[in-house]
Design a protein around this motif. Structure first.
Motif, short mmCIF file in Angstrom:
data_model
loop_
_atom_site.label_atom_id
_atom_site.label_comp_id
_atom_site.label_asym_id
_atom_site.label_seq_id
_atom_site.Cartn_x
_atom_site.Cartn_y
_atom_site.Cartn_z
N ASP A 80 17.44 13.95 -6.80
CA ASP A 80 16.14 14.61 -6.94
C ASP A 80 15.71 14.70 -8.40
OD1 ASP A 80 13.89 16.19 -5.84
OD2 ASP A 80 14.80 17.79 -7.02
N ARG A 81 16.67 14.91 -9.29
CA ARG A 81 16.35 14.99 -10.72
C ARG A 81 15.79 13.66 -11.22
NH1 ARG A 81 21.35 16.37 -12.70
NH2 ARG A 81 21.05 18.37 -11.65
N GLY B 210 7.00 7.50 -1.51
CA GLY B 210 7.63 8.74 -1.08
C GLY B 210 9.14 8.55 -1.00
N ILE B 211 9.90 9.46 -1.62
CA ILE B 211 11.35 9.34 -1.67
C ILE B 211 11.98 10.65 -1.21
CG2 ILE B 211 13.37 8.96 -3.13
CD1 ILE B 211 11.70 7.23 -4.92
N LEU C 129 11.56 15.84 -0.37
CA LEU C 129 10.63 14.71 -0.37
C LEU C 129 9.63 14.88 -1.50
CD1 LEU C 129 9.16 12.23 0.83
CD2 LEU C 129 8.08 13.78 2.49
N ARG C 130 9.52 13.84 -2.34
CA ARG C 130 8.54 13.83 -3.43
C ARG C 130 7.65 12.60 -3.30
NH1 ARG C 130 9.65 17.56 -7.51
NH2 ARG C 130 11.75 18.46 -7.45
N TRP C 131 6.39 12.77 -3.73
CA TRP C 131 5.39 11.71 -3.64
C TRP C 131 4.74 11.44 -4.99
CZ3 TRP C 131 4.52 8.66 0.45
CH2 TRP C 131 4.98 9.09 1.70
N ASP D 45 0.83 -1.20 0.00
CA ASP D 45 0.00 0.00 0.00
C ASP D 45 0.87 1.26 0.00
OD1 ASP D 45 -2.93 -1.00 0.57
OD2 ASP D 45 -1.62 -2.17 1.88
N GLY D 46 2.13 1.12 0.33
CA GLY D 46 3.02 2.26 0.34
C GLY D 46 4.47 1.83 0.38
N VAL D 47 5.33 2.62 -0.27
CA VAL D 47 6.78 2.40 -0.28
C VAL D 47 7.45 3.72 0.08
CG1 VAL D 47 8.80 1.82 -1.69
CG2 VAL D 47 6.63 0.60 -2.04
N ILE D 48 8.41 3.68 1.01
CA ILE D 48 9.16 4.88 1.36
C ILE D 48 10.65 4.60 1.25
CG2 ILE D 48 7.37 5.83 2.85
CD1 ILE D 48 8.96 4.84 5.28
N ALA D 49 11.42 5.64 0.92
CA ALA D 49 12.87 5.51 0.83
C ALA D 49 13.52 6.83 1.23
CB ALA D 49 13.29 5.13 -0.59
N ASP D 50 14.56 6.74 2.04
CA ASP D 50 15.35 7.87 2.52
C ASP D 50 16.77 7.63 2.01
OD1 ASP D 50 16.71 9.81 3.89
OD2 ASP D 50 16.11 9.16 5.89
N LEU D 51 17.15 8.31 0.93
CA LEU D 51 18.35 7.94 0.19
C LEU D 51 19.63 8.44 0.84
CD1 LEU D 51 16.99 8.84 -3.37
CD2 LEU D 51 16.95 6.60 -2.24
#
Length: 305
Positions: free
Chosen positions: A255-256, A246-247, A294-296, A106-112
């Protein structure tokens, strides 16, 4: 969500202050019984934020670093036990290689990027602030190290990664000097040599003259940009319709990639025309958050099956 209270619970040796924590948790739109993937678990801060909502969710953690996985499990397992119906799984490795089944989350998050403990542990070789072997591996079982790149790659390849990954305008000059004077064994040996080779005005700039070279090396060692592109390509397959990704990125190259891939995907709807940035308060209390974005995006109801 009060970030300070969540971070205070982190007493592990691998303790990382999660940036944009409240924004990450709020925008994921967590539902009871939902299945969520934290693709860069780190010390478990963002996952803890999800569990602190008090909902019975199913959470999967990924990280390349065995120390990070161990710290996250230590932090999160007691909390999961307090939530009837919640579950916690983990997988160590590169998130680009995660063997997920179709439409699972239902959701994936990543903090690079690199985490604070990796920077602060001198023996990992991510920082030139302490003398350490030229390592920089997030996954310490892999073979490729920064020492291998610096001491064995061609001048052309060194110049390319310094320019493309480090955005270093003196890439050719520095690559030529490195090839002429290698081998280098430690982080400080390399950083001090770079400081000697650059023009005086460059030497006393806002950042250390070795910063961009070290960024380029780290990205190359861990194939960070290639892994990110793979993650975004796989996300629409992993996500259920309506599921969100969300990344958080920390430099313009990441970011690009996130921005363009979100926009160009036929299976994702962009939810953030402009990235979400840390508040002034967060930037003051956690200076490493200053460059975070942070982008979604959300998976469309039609598209990849």
């Amino acid at each position: 969500m009060v970030k300070g209270s969540l971070d205070a619970a982190c007493d592990s040796q691998f303790c990382h202050v999660s940036v944009l924590l409240g924004e990450m948790v709020a925008n994921l739109a967590v539902v009871p019984g939902g299945n969520y993937l934290d693709a860069t678990a780190g010390g478990g801060g963002h996952s803890e934020g999800l569990l602190k909502l008090g909902l019975p969710i199913h959470l999967t953690l990924i990280d390349r670093d065995s120390q990070a996985i161990a710290a996250a499990l230590e932090r999160l397992e007691p909390l999961v036990k307090t939530l009837d119906g919640a579950s916690l799984n983990h997988w160590q490795g590169n998130f680009a290689e995660f063997p997920s089944t179709d439409q699972q989350f239902d959701g994936v998050i990543a903090d690079l990027g690199v985490s604070s403990p990796q920077l602060d542990q001198g023996d990992r070789g991510f920082s030139f602030r302490q003398t350490a072997p030229l390592d920089m591996r997030m996954d310490q079982t892999q073979d490729l190290t920064a020492a291998e790149i610096i001491n064995h790659w061609s001048e052309a390849d060194l110049a390319r990664i310094f320019y493309e990954y480090g955005e270093e305008r003196l890439s050719r000059r520095l690559a030529r000097q490195i090839v002429q004077q290698r081998p280098f064994q430690t982080t400080t040996d390399l950083a001090e040599a770079i400081a000697r080779w650059v023009p005086a005005k460059y030497r006393y700039g806002r950042i250390h003259p070795a910063t961009r070279v070290f960024q380029g090396l780290r990205i190359a060692v861990n194939d960070e940009l290639g892994s990110l592109e793979t993650l975004i390509a796989k996300a629409p397959i992993w996500l259920k319709p309506g599921g969100r990704i969300g990344i958080i990125s920390f430099h313009s190259l990441e970011d690009r990639i996130v921005k363009h891939h979100f926009r160009e995907s036929e299976n994702l709807k962009v939810l953030t025309k402009k990235p979400i940035l840390p508040s002034e308060e967060e930037q003051q209390t956690n200076p490493r958050a200053r460059s975070a974005k942070l982008r979604w995006a959300e998976k469309l109801a039609t598209g990849i099956k």
